[in-house]
Design a protein around this motif. Structure first.
Motif, PDB file in Angstrom:
ATOM      1  N   SER A  11      -1.411  -1.468  -2.130  1.00  0.00           N
ATOM      2  CA  SER A  11      -0.986  -0.234  -1.477  1.00  0.00           C
ATOM      3  C   SER A  11       0.347  -0.496  -0.789  1.00  0.00           C
ATOM      4  O   SER A  11       0.453  -1.422   0.031  1.00  0.00           O
ATOM      5  CB  SER A  11      -2.030   0.223  -0.460  1.00  0.00           C
ATOM      6  OG  SER A  11      -1.657   1.452   0.115  1.00  0.00           O
ATOM      7  N   PRO A  71       3.767   0.967   1.339  1.00  0.00           N
ATOM      8  CA  PRO A  71       4.329   2.043   2.169  1.00  0.00           C
ATOM      9  C   PRO A  71       5.701   2.477   1.665  1.00  0.00           C
ATOM     10  O   PRO A  71       6.746   2.110   2.220  1.00  0.00           O
ATOM     11  CB  PRO A  71       4.412   1.397   3.553  1.00  0.00           C
ATOM     12  CG  PRO A  71       4.621  -0.052   3.275  1.00  0.00           C
ATOM     13  CD  PRO A  71       3.854  -0.349   2.014  1.00  0.00           C
ATOM     14  N   GLU A  85       1.993   6.336   1.185  1.00  0.00           N
ATOM     15  CA  GLU A  85       1.542   5.089   0.566  1.00  0.00           C
ATOM     16  C   GLU A  85       1.292   5.309  -0.921  1.00  0.00           C
ATOM     17  O   GLU A  85       0.719   6.332  -1.318  1.00  0.00           O
ATOM     18  CB  GLU A  85       0.240   4.610   1.211  1.00  0.00           C
ATOM     19  CG  GLU A  85       0.333   4.330   2.687  1.00  0.00           C
ATOM     20  CD  GLU A  85       0.644   2.866   2.983  1.00  0.00           C
ATOM     21  OE1 GLU A  85       0.378   2.019   2.109  1.00  0.00           O
ATOM     22  OE2 GLU A  85       1.152   2.589   4.082  1.00  0.00           O
ATOM     23  N   SER A 128      -0.732   3.648  -3.984  1.00  0.00           N
ATOM     24  CA  SER A 128      -1.770   2.668  -4.330  1.00  0.00           C
ATOM     25  C   SER A 128      -1.869   2.552  -5.839  1.00  0.00           C
ATOM     26  O   SER A 128      -1.981   3.564  -6.545  1.00  0.00           O
ATOM     27  CB  SER A 128      -3.118   3.100  -3.743  1.00  0.00           C
ATOM     28  OG  SER A 128      -3.066   3.103  -2.331  1.00  0.00           O
TER      29      SER A 128
END
Length: 691
Positions: free
Chosen positions: A629, A631, A667, A669
């Motif tokens: 994940s 940012p 985010e 993922s």
């Protein structure tokens, strides 16, 4: 998370960013008394005050731009000194923070301040450019009439040999064997290099020299006719071990007709390269020359040659006597000269005692970057070793830079250097270096666990993300931005094992395990990962000839295998072409900012970005799938912005087909396959509007 708001702590440390790229420093390369606009990015509506601190100055910064989640503040700073430093002060309520080259801190650290070096400019064409290194003898034989012949002359105790089998592995002590590559071969393959997408060619030395590596220069004024043109070719091959009797060799390398024709061929090479938008960088070996050199003439090549003065080995009255440091007064034929690291085949040049020598080399430096040759710069061999004192070394390179830049302001000056180069990167000596410490070494350790000669394997270094990030941050901190942007980022070169061989994680050299072992157990998926990083990293990615075609090899001389024409790994070439095309399509990848993001064992992610484009690069060097994940908001991806996969690799191959990803709450993922990479970017703003 809404655009412009972050559900985080009161002070958003992760949003703060500035560096030396053109967005945050304009102009990026300032002169004395210029006013430079300095900028910093912070979280929108997150700070009460933003200040620029500069010695005793404290300048209030004004809002320049609000873009998505961020506010950008700016202020003009006048460059009043040759070295101007600054850092930022950020105020949030009763708390004060500082931002410098190490990031956000709560303490002032003047030694970590950003620095402007007035007048320090590196060539714009080289910033983020793609280089291609050619070891000429092993690239392509374009003219068989100039090939070195069996027994043509004697070199380091044995006769030279012509290799007729292009695919033969280099011999363990193969400095005397020649495969026939030449400048005509480079010219004939320029279309291939243009199609590959390169911007510049760096060639290992091409001047008259007896070895196949040519780091033992015999004549700085001329291209070696064995690489160039041989018009006069009479005489005999060597009947004994006395090179004075090597009449064919003497004719080949002393005949003015051959030498001038060879220089003309180099001129043609540059002209043809420039037509294709390709620059040419020469290799300058100025710390030492060779024992064959006409100034020394230990081999007596020039003693009776027409038009040449007596060498310093031959006679004390030689005009070149002061070019070398002699330990005894034992002429004629004085062999007591100082050799670099004790090698009598590499006499060290004695600049401190010879103004004539210094002036001669300065003229050489200017000659090859000036009309009619128009070379585009110099790579400098063992540059930190030149001279007998550190003081003289710096004095010489200051004079060298002045001479070269006056002759050709766009010429590039790159040095071979191991360790901290910062004392030479102050704006008045080198432009940059072959980037060992801030590229080749950390990259090699992370992806392969191997030392760059394949002399050591360390399990603790393999996939060690902390070591990689710490090394990169530490060593890139030794560069100014304009220097880092032209640093030569290589996976392999002529002094170290081939990167593809390092992927087998085996310790070895040709003399210990044999050449064939260098091809065993290689991991192409790891090679693909490394090329993705190379082509998306700040600096000038440099392909060592044949790396793109799947060439393996232990450290030298095995790393100097021939280019496998007709047996290339075409998929690996295509991967290089696609990544080069991607890099050259976006300024963010060439000269944009860089920021590390999520990383853990075996996994690295980072962003390359400017205000227009934001790229995310993810690498998984583990032999298993991972979930990551990232940012992505930290590199400017708005909350409602999809991302497009531009490139991906895995164990099977690579893909260029687009795939859309949807970050959530800033985010992204993703599952990363084993030994894989992904390059994704922000959705184009014009398409967002249409959407």
């Amino acid at each position: 998370m809404e655009d412009g708001q972050l559900d985080v702590a009161p002070f958003c440390k992760e949003a703060v960013f500035s560096d030396g790229t053109f967005i945050y420093r304009s102009p990026q390369e300032a002169n004395l008394f210029d006013h430079v606009m300095i900028r910093i990015r912070v979280c929108h509506n997150n700070l009460d005050e933003v200040w620029l601190r500069n010695k005793n100055q404290k300048l209030g910064m004004n809002l320049w731009l609000t873009e998505g989640l961020f506010d950008y503040f700016e202020v003009a700073l006048e460059v009043k000194e040759e070295r101007e430093s600054y850092y930022f002060e950020l105020v949030k309520g009763e708390r004060t923070y500082y931002y410098n080259t190490d990031g956000v801190t709560e303490e002032i650290a003047p030694e970590k301040a950003f620095t402007i070096l007035a007048g320090y400019k590196t060539p714009d064409w080289a910033k983020g450019a793609v280089f291609y290194q050619i070891f000429v003898d092993r690239f392509y034989n374009g003219d068989v009439s100039n090939d070195v012949l069996d027994n043509e002359y004697h070199y380091i105790g044995e006769s030279v040999a012509q290799v007729l089998d292009w695919n033969k592995y280099p011999a363990v002590n193969g400095v005397r064997e020649f495969y026939g590559g030449d400048l005509a071969g480079v010219i004939k393959k320029l279309d291939y290099l243009e199609d590959l997408g390169i911007d510049a060619i760096y060639m290992n030395p091409i001047f008259v020299s007896p070895s196949n590596h040519k780091y033992d220069i015999q004549d700085y004024d001329f291209v070696d006719p064995h690489y160039g043109v041989i018009k006069l070719d009479d005489g005999e091959n060597l009947p004994s071990q006395n090179n004075k009797e090597a009449t064919r060799y003497i004719k080949r390398v002393t005949s003015l007709e051959n030498l001038e024709a060879s220089n003309q061929l180099f001129q043609t090479l540059v002209e043809e390269a420039h037509k294709r938008g390709i620059r040419i960088i020469l290799d300058g070996v100025f710390n030492h020359c060779g024992s064959f050199n006409k100034w020394l003439d230990r081999e007596l090549i020039y003693e009776d040659a027409k038009g040449y003065e007596k060498g310093a080995f031959v006679s004390k009255e030689s005009p070149y006597h002061t070019f070398f440091q002699f330990l005894e007064d034992s002429w004629p034929y004085n062999a007591t000269y100082d050799g670099w690291w004790g090698h009598d085949t590499l006499p060290k040049l004695n600049y401190e005692k010879s103004e004539k020598l210094r002036d001669y080399i300065m003229e050489i430096a200017k000659k090859w970057v000036s009309p009619p040759f128009h070379a585009d710069g110099w790579r400098l061999d063992v540059a930190a070793d030149l001279g007998y004192t550190a003081e003289y070394n710096h004095q010489f390179w200051k004079e060298f830079r002045k001479a070269v830049k006056e002759a050709n302001p766009e010429a590039l000056i790159l040095a071979e250097h191991y360790g901290d180069p910062s004392e030479w990167l102050q704006g008045d000596e080198w432009d940059s270096v072959m980037n060992y410490d801030a590229f080749m070494e950390p990259v090699t350790w992370f992806f392969t666990g191997m030392e760059k000669h394949s002399d050591q394997y360390r399990e603790d270094m393999l996939s060690n993300h902390s070591n990689f990030i710490n090394a990169m941050n530490y060593f890139t901190g030794k560069f100014q931005t304009q220097s880092l942007q032209v640093a030569m980022n290589e996976l392999s070169n002529h002094d170290h094992s081939r990167f593809l061989t390092r992927t087998n994680r085996r310790v070895g050299r040709t003399n210990s395990v044999g050449a064939k072992e260098a091809e065993e157990g290689i991991q192409m998926a790891v090679m693909r990962e490394a090329v993705v990083l190379q082509m998306t990293w700040p600096g000038a990615p440099t392909i060592y000839y044949g790396d793109e075609a799947g060439v393996c090899g232990w450290t030298d001389p095995d790393n100097r295998r021939t280019y496998p024409w007709g047996n290339e790994d075409k998929e690996l070439i295509r991967l290089h072409k696609e990544l080069i095309r991607l890099r050259k399509s976006y300024q963010a990848l060439k000269v944009g900012s860089m920021k590390f993001l999520t990383s853990f064992r075996g996994v690295i992610s980072y962003g390359r970005f400017d205000l227009e484009d934001q790229f995310l690069v993810l690498l998984n060097n583990n032999d298993y799938e991972v979930m990551v994940s990232v940012p992505v908001w930290e590199i400017g991806i708005p909350n409602d912005c999809p991302m497009i996969r531009m490139f991906a690799t895995d164990d099977v191959g690579f893909a260029v087909d687009a795939k859309v990803y949807y970050p959530e709450q800033g985010e992204l993922s993703l599952k990363l396959k084993a030994r894989s990479s992904i390059v994704a970017k922000n959705y184009p703003k014009r398409l967002m509007f249409l959407k």
